[in-house]
Scaffold this motif. Structure first.
Motif, PDB file in Angstrom:
ATOM      1  N   TYR A 147      -9.070   6.894  -4.713  1.00  0.00           N
ATOM      2  CA  TYR A 147      -9.361   5.165  -4.396  1.00  0.00           C
ATOM      3  C   TYR A 147      -9.328   4.192  -5.577  1.00  0.00           C
ATOM      4  O   TYR A 147      -8.477   3.314  -5.337  1.00  0.00           O
ATOM      5  CB  TYR A 147     -10.831   5.241  -3.545  1.00  0.00           C
ATOM      6  CG  TYR A 147     -11.265   3.951  -3.045  1.00  0.00           C
ATOM      7  CD1 TYR A 147     -10.639   3.306  -2.169  1.00  0.00           C
ATOM      8  CD2 TYR A 147     -12.538   3.542  -3.507  1.00  0.00           C
ATOM      9  CE1 TYR A 147     -10.965   2.057  -1.725  1.00  0.00           C
ATOM     10  CE2 TYR A 147     -12.869   2.171  -2.900  1.00  0.00           C
ATOM     11  CZ  TYR A 147     -12.234   1.629  -1.934  1.00  0.00           C
ATOM     12  OH  TYR A 147     -13.049   0.429  -1.372  1.00  0.00           O
ATOM     13  N   GLN A 180      -5.602   3.593  -6.486  1.00  0.00           N
ATOM     14  CA  GLN A 180      -4.886   2.960  -5.504  1.00  0.00           C
ATOM     15  C   GLN A 180      -5.205   1.297  -5.419  1.00  0.00           C
ATOM     16  O   GLN A 180      -4.077   0.675  -5.262  1.00  0.00           O
ATOM     17  CB  GLN A 180      -5.122   3.648  -4.065  1.00  0.00           C
ATOM     18  CG  GLN A 180      -4.483   4.847  -3.688  1.00  0.00           C
ATOM     19  CD  GLN A 180      -4.567   5.313  -2.420  1.00  0.00           C
ATOM     20  OE1 GLN A 180      -4.081   4.755  -1.689  1.00  0.00           O
ATOM     21  NE2 GLN A 180      -5.337   6.552  -2.259  1.00  0.00           N
ATOM     22  N   ILE A 181      -6.448   0.995  -5.756  1.00  0.00           N
ATOM     23  CA  ILE A 181      -6.750  -0.176  -5.750  1.00  0.00           C
ATOM     24  C   ILE A 181      -6.184  -1.087  -6.947  1.00  0.00           C
ATOM     25  O   ILE A 181      -5.576  -1.925  -6.892  1.00  0.00           O
ATOM     26  CB  ILE A 181      -8.594  -0.435  -6.108  1.00  0.00           C
ATOM     27  CG1 ILE A 181      -9.243   0.081  -4.804  1.00  0.00           C
ATOM     28  CG2 ILE A 181      -8.891  -1.704  -6.232  1.00  0.00           C
ATOM     29  CD1 ILE A 181     -10.521   0.292  -5.022  1.00  0.00           C
ATOM     30  N   ILE A 220      -8.255   1.329   2.409  1.00  0.00           N
ATOM     31  CA  ILE A 220      -7.463   0.567   1.291  1.00  0.00           C
ATOM     32  C   ILE A 220      -7.109  -0.813   1.524  1.00  0.00           C
ATOM     33  O   ILE A 220      -7.247  -1.712   0.874  1.00  0.00           O
ATOM     34  CB  ILE A 220      -6.302   1.536   0.805  1.00  0.00           C
ATOM     35  CG1 ILE A 220      -5.781   0.980  -0.440  1.00  0.00           C
ATOM     36  CG2 ILE A 220      -5.384   1.895   1.821  1.00  0.00           C
ATOM     37  CD1 ILE A 220      -6.750   1.072  -1.523  1.00  0.00           C
ATOM     38  N   LEU A 249       0.844  -1.106   0.093  1.00  0.00           N
ATOM     39  CA  LEU A 249      -0.166  -0.022   0.046  1.00  0.00           C
ATOM     40  C   LEU A 249       0.844   1.314   0.004  1.00  0.00           C
ATOM     41  O   LEU A 249       2.061   1.218   0.386  1.00  0.00           O
ATOM     42  CB  LEU A 249      -0.840  -0.110   1.251  1.00  0.00           C
ATOM     43  CG  LEU A 249      -1.734  -1.233   1.566  1.00  0.00           C
ATOM     44  CD1 LEU A 249      -2.642  -1.204   2.634  1.00  0.00           C
ATOM     45  CD2 LEU A 249      -2.721  -1.351   0.120  1.00  0.00           C
TER      46      LEU A 249
END
Lengths: 169, 294, 802
Positions: C223, C226-227, C256, C84
């Motif tokens: 979001y 980032q996924i 996340i 992450l």
């Protein structure tokens, strides 16, 4: 085991594990999603439903224990699709909510109070909603909503002649 | 946060309930469930079987005897709060009930359940110990009873045996003409368990002299405690006598220490709340209608 | 458009909040309401150790249980996904959704079980046998700073994530010049926003379309990106459904790690998978704690109470992984002097890893703790000089004629009139009467006192703290967007491109678009398309949506209005400047001709032959808005942080029973200036809710770890959220100083209340106990701590800071 529950005036049946809470049964087996899980250990009040008109935590009650009661969920309050009860409408009028997650429980707690009391004091309102945690509003507009609903219900239930002594309006 | 699996039975009689409980070490009583269900949800308790006693007719009802009020174990806390017999004859119980949890938990929670749960800071056990109530038990051999101060052993620990359940609580009724109660507690939020709670009941004669007195403390040690302040009988409960009696009674107080309050806090506040509860009880007795008028 | 409220039809009027209808009926759509065909359920297994090597994981017994589909471990997940993102350039502080090789805090997720129901998954999680080898651990931030402390991430070399000192202005000179100095320490305890809805996410993977669908209780900038990055799939293969209602967030709903975990499982199993955190998951391992911070502050001032310079060291306990926690030390740089004319500042920002749970963004993004430190400094200057606390604030406030005002750290404050707000509050409360009431309370044997706090709410978030603290990050935009479509029947639909967690964005944009187009906002539909159909948004963070989404809606509506005006003018054969747009129609005042809304829509949709040459048919406009005043990279450690600065001024009357120690708020008044208010109900709710949240941080809420590294406030029985009993009735005094940088003069209000309440409540308690010579320097201030300190102070020859 087989469970028959009376929910919002209708008898509903389901085959349930004894360990299933009324909260989970309402949501998963009867598809009544207005009852929300917040803490699942009886503190936050998001899962409040009425049992014979009294607010209780549906996370602290197994569905197998709930037969024989009249269960009311938030879905049972609106008089018709798209139509709001006086209390629901009052929450809209004062914006007694933000994210809406605690709101069904809050409204059911208010509903139970106003079934008992026509002219609740601020202290009585606070006591009645104190078991329901709201993280958004700081409670100010919720208390106002309940006061506003009480006023409207009182006026609606009072003969006109008593409201205006002259009787002309 | 889902409970481990269990069987659920709802016996038709108290005798059957006792039999079920006696025959199964992994069985546990459920009534209102307000303290048990969170323990189940967190898997801190994992009985194999729950025996639901909530609807047993033998456990319901509030009955007044000559010198006591017998409260059935499954009496809801909210029901007891509203009950005229309890208000008139066990005013201390009526006084503390609004401090038990909050309205929705009182709608389900039972008087007997709070007793059986034996939380050291809970209000109903405090009243039972302070007034010298008797805990009535149902056993496979029939009814039994023991004084409240023998029933509570430690935090969440009681003298109850497997196969027994609390069936009623017999609260003594003071027959004096003028009695009064006082109660104070400190908690982080109103509905939280008390760091310290103090309850007092006094009886006064016409000249406001003390005829009888009971004083108890909750939340301080590992169970509710009754303090011996019998030296106050015969006094007018003046501040000096009260302070002497309370200090003498609380000199060896064992107090718990945790995140929320230190032991020294609990000891210090215990003394103060005891004095305030006594004073409130005295003032209450001075204005409360005499027994015949209640 | 003029910011004159008298000209508004809908803005600033008492309209209902349109979102409320569905929620009062129990018909919100929360993530736990999303039930997908064939969906499986996840439970997670937390670590019992604050630090331990994972020797082995035996899941065979769990996998043998009926209804159990899969057990995922950190090793498998780490092999299949990328770590992450970290905010800072700390590549060796690797963070994965499940612990890899080692656990770093008690509660960290070690394995995930997938089963037919959540209950079955929990049953199976109990059967997983993990063998641990305990390792040394560190919980305290000052301990973690030491070179010999147990390293949370040995590969990183130390526990220090950030240690940066900024000097803005002539600090040494000012300190040397000033006749008086004082220094102190205050500590902000680890608390958070703790929404009543935990975090939840459901995902499904369609291998034939190569599409990941995600439903989540999310408030997260970028979001979908980032996924995609973590799962190593194209971003256009991630479809986030933005129409999920979020049950409260106030910053923390950034799940996340949960999303990557669930998305991987959905892909691996070919079935929809859902994880709804339970409260224990959420509190211990949901990675949603807030700042945990020690401030060492030194100020230089004169006998008149004028504060010339400040040195502040902020040491933050980030927890086990970096995430965005260090940035919460960066954002307050944009208002590091609060509302005061402090001429120079030295600011040392330190962030360390420890074996506690991970932090996430919390309402104000670090500003509430910083304001608590600044306001404590002002109170102490007042005490040292013997001047009234309000007077010291007045003397140091930036004056209204000084705006726009450049503070030493590089931000320009847009506007304000702090003295007037204070005057209005004091007139409202009648300070003399309040002081008399305080004295009356004291005469009854209570300790009584008055707390005051002023503070700024920087709003309109951009991410300027990112490049400021991380040179490799050169982001200079933090845009938001709006699209308006008018269909062939003339109905208006507005799309917004983020989720909402109670902020009323649908009401905001319908009000703004209605205002510009002069049509009834209640007739405007507002929708949230899935992320693949979205324009760029950076989500509702940093008190930005009134400014950024409101601004984007305004500009999109202006473009639509311009198009309608051009169409109308063309019909009349006139230039656009010769016609008038009013109430959805266009008129030629000279020729007494007019075309209504329906006619203009009809032309746009059906009569190409009547359109001006080169005009696109249809009626659709979009606007992507850059943050006002944003767009430049930091220079010399200075940067323009946020564009707008709301102001608030709190006054609290407090009473304390000296034996019990319980602080009781007798009166709470806040003066509030967020410029033009678009929806009064919403701003009021944010203000009241923020105060309640701040009251929790000041008095009740803390994630407490014991010496063994175990979280002992994991449930709602120990982590105490304020109930209706604890929150006082609050009186709000309004003032409006419009911002010159926004379309209606609006500023942000989402953090208001929370930013000042902890300082005001702490100040009130300290005023109560000041006669005893004691003060409280750590939040939360617990009842028993107050009682104990008072008792100690009342003993002869005792009494000092606690």
């Amino acid at each position: 085991m087989m469970v028959d529950l009376r929910i919002n005036g209708t008898v509903r049946s389901a085959e349930l594990e004894p360990r299933k809470t009324l909260l989970d049964a309402l949501r998963e087996d009867f598809l009544l999603n207005g009852t929300h899980a917040g803490c699942e250990h009886g503190v936050c009040g998001a899962c409040t439903v009425l049992l014979d008109g009294e607010p209780v935590r549906s996370c602290l009650l197994f569905a197998v224990q709930a037969d024989g009661y009249e269960i009311t969920t938030i879905e049972g309050l609106a008089p018709a699709p798209g139509e709001l009860s006086v209390i629901q409408d009052a929450f809209c009028e004062t914006h007694g909510l933000q994210c809406g997650y605690c709101t069904p429980g809050m409204i059911l707690a208010a509903h139970a109070l106003l079934q008992q009391t026509v002219t609740p004091t601020r202290e009585e309102i606070v006591e009645a909603i104190s078991a329901n945690i709201c993280r958004c509003t700081g409670y100010g507009q919720i208390v106002e909503a309940v006061q506003f609903a009480a006023d409207r219900l009182r006026i609606a239930n009072t003969p006109r002649a008593l409201l205006s002594p002259g009787g002309s309006k | 946060m889902k409970p481990a699996p269990f069987d659920y039975v709802r016996p038709d009689s108290l005798a059957e309930a006792c039999k079920l409980l006696a025959g199964d070490d992994d069985a546990r009583v459920i009534a209102g469930g307000q303290t048990l269900v969170p323990m189940l949800a967190m898997r801190l308790a994992r009985p194999a079987r729950l025996v639901d006693i909530l609807r047993l007719p033998e456990l319901a009802g509030i009955r007044k005897d000559s010198d006591s009020v017998v409260v059935g174990a499954t009496t809801r806390q909210a029901q007891a709060e509203r009950d005229p017999v309890i208000r008139a004859s066990v005013p201390m119980l009526a006084r503390v009930l609004p401090w038990v949890g909050h309205p929705p938990t009182r709608n389900r929670g039972t008087i007997g359940g709070s007793i059986a749960n034996a939380d050291p800071s809970a209000e109903i056990p405090l009243v039972a110990v302070t007034l010298g109530a008797e805990i009535v038990l149902a056993t496979t051999a029939g009814p039994a009873a023991m004084p409240a101060d023998e029933f509570f052993v430690g935090p969440m620990v009681t003298s109850i045996n497997q196969g027994e359940c609390v069936s009623a609580i017999r609260f003594p009724v003071w027959t004096h003409q003028r009695i009064g109660v006082g109660f104070f507690e400190v908690s982080a939020r109103k509905s939280d368990f008390a760091f310290v709670a103090a309850a007092a009941q006094v009886a006064l004669d016409e000249e406001e002299r003390c005829l009888d007195v009971a004083l108890g403390l909750g939340g301080v040690g590992d169970r509710p405690l009754r303090l011996d302040v019998s030296s106050l009988v015969g006094t007018r409960l003046d501040a000096k006598s009260a302070a002497q009696a309370v200090h003498a009674a609380s000199v060896d107080l064992d107090a718990a220490s945790d995140l929320h309050a230190s032991a020294s806090y609990r000891r210090r506040v215990a003394t103060t709340l005891c004095l305030r509860a006594l004073e409130q009880a005295r003032a209450d007795a001075a204005v409360r209608p005499a027994l015949g008028a209640r | 458009m003029s910011a004159d409220p008298a000209s508004f039809r809908f803005v600033s009027t008492n309209r209902r909040v349109r979102e409320d209808r569905r929620f009062v009926a129990g018909h919100g759509l929360f993530v736990a309401d999303v039930a997908l065909e064939g969906m499986l359920h996840v439970a997670v297994l937390p670590s019992q150790h604050p630090a331990a090597r994972i020797v082995s994981i035996d899941a065979s017994a769990a996998l043998a249980m009926p209804g159990v589909h899969y057990v995922l471990t950190g090793d498998e997940l780490a092999a299949a996904t990328d770590p992450l993102m970290n905010g800072l350039d700390t590549p060796r502080v690797k963070r994965h959704p499940l612990a890899v090789g080692q656990t770093r805090y008690a509660g960290e997720w070690v394995a995930a079980v997938v089963a037919d129901s959540r209950a079955l998954a929990e049953d199976a999680a109990e059967k997983i046998d993990v063998s641990y080898q305990p390792l040394p651990f560190v919980l305290n931030a000052e301990e973690a700073l030491k070179p010999d402390s147990p390293p949370v991430h040995p590969e990183h070399g130390s526990n220090v994530l950030l240690d940066r000192t900024f000097v803005w202005g002539e600090v040494d000179k000012h300190f040397a010049e000033c006749p008086r100095h004082l220094s102190f320490r205050v500590t902000w305890g680890r608390s958070s926003t703790v929404p009543i809805e935990t975090f939840g996410v459901a995902a499904s993977w369609d291998p034939w379309r190569e599409m990941l669908d995600v439903w989540a209780s999310i408030q997260m900038p970028k979001y979908p990106d980032q996924i995609a990055r973590a799962l190593r799939i194209p971003a256009n293969g991630v479809r986030v459904h933005q129409d999920v209602d979020v049950g409260g967030s106030y910053g923390v709903k950034r799940g996340i790690k949960q999303t990557v975990l669930v998305a991987h499982l959905a892909r691996r199993l070919g079935r929809p998978v859902r994880l709804i955190e339970d409260r224990l998951d959420n509190m211990a391992g949901g990675d949603a704690h807030g700042p945990d911070r020690i401030f060492d502050v030194e100020v230089a001032f004169d006998d008149d109470g004028i504060v010339k310079s400040m040195k502040m060291k902020a040491l933050d306990n980030a927890g086990a992984y970096a995430g965005r926690a260090p940035f919460q030390l960066g954002k307050p740089i944009g208002a590091i002097v609060g509302p005061y004319r402090i001429e120079s500042v030295q600011y040392r920002a330190q962030s360390v890893t420890t074996n506690k749970a991970v932090q996430e963004a919390v309402r104000g993004f670090g500003q509430a703790p910083t304001n608590y430190a600044i306001e404590t400094a002002i109170d102490k200057v007042a005490a040292a000089t013997g001047l009234p606390r309000i007077e010291v604030r007045r003397r140091n406030f930036i004056r209204s004629e000084q705006f726009p005002y450049l503070i030493p750290s590089g931000s320009t404050y847009d506007s304000g009139d702090y003295h007037t707000v204070v005057d209005k509050v004091l007139a409202h409360i009648d300070l003399d009467a309040m002081e008399k009431e305080r004295d009356r309370l004291r005469a009854t044997g209570l300790l009584a006192g008055i707390g005051v706090a002023a503070c700024l709410e920087p709003s309109g978030a951009n991410s300027a703290f990112e490049p400021l603290l991380n040179e490799k990050n050169t982001t200079t935009t933090w845009m938001d967007s709006c699209r308006i479509v008018v269909d062939g029947l003339g109905c208006v639909t507005v799309t917004i491109h983020n989720t909402s967690s109670g902020q009323g964005h649908e009401t905001l944009v319908s009000t703004v678009v209605g205002e510009v187009l002069q049509v009834d906002p209640d007739l405007i539909r507002v929708v949230r398309p899935d992320s693949l159909a979205c324009l760029p948004s950076n989500s509702p963070v940093g008190s930005r949506m009134a400014i950024m989404l409101g601004g984007a809606a305004f500009h999109a509506a202006q473009k639509l209005k311009a198009k309608l005006t051009r169409i109308g003018a063309h019909q009349f054969g006139l230039g656009e400047d010769k016609v008038v747009y009013a109430s959805g129609g266009v008129a030629d005042p000279a020729g007494n001709r007019q075309l209504g809304w329906a006619e203009l829509v009809n032309i746009a949709h059906r009569h190409y032959h009547l359109l001006p040459e080169g005009m696109e048919p249809g009626l659709e406009t979009t606007h992507v808005m850059q943050v006002p005043t944003g767009g430049t990279l930091p220079k010399d450690g200075r940067v323009q942080m946020y564009p707008c600065h709301s102001f608030e001024f709190h006054v609290v009357l407090m009473a304390i029973d000296p034996v019990i120690g319980k602080p009781e708020i007798r009166r709470y008044v806040i003066g509030h200036d967020c410029g033009t208010v678009i929806t009064p109900h919403i701003v009021r709710g944010m203000t009241l809710g923020g105060i309640a949240h701040g009251l929790g941080a000041a008095l009740l809420e803390e994630f407490v770890y014991n010496d063994e590294g175990q979280l002992i406030t994991q449930s709602f029985m120990d982590y105490l959220l304020p109930s209706a009993h604890e929150v006082p009735a609050v009186e709000i005094v309004h003032h409006c100083t419009p911002s010159p940088f926004t379309v209606f003069g609006q500023k942000g209000s989402g953090e208001s209340g929370y930013l000042g309440a902890p300082a005001a409540i702490s100040g009130a308690i300290n005023d109560c106990v000041a006669p005893l010579g004691i003060s409280f320097n750590k939040l939360p201030i617990r009842i028993a701590a107050i009682g104990d300190a008072i008792a100690k102070a009342q003993q002869p020859n005792q009494g000092q800071a606690t």
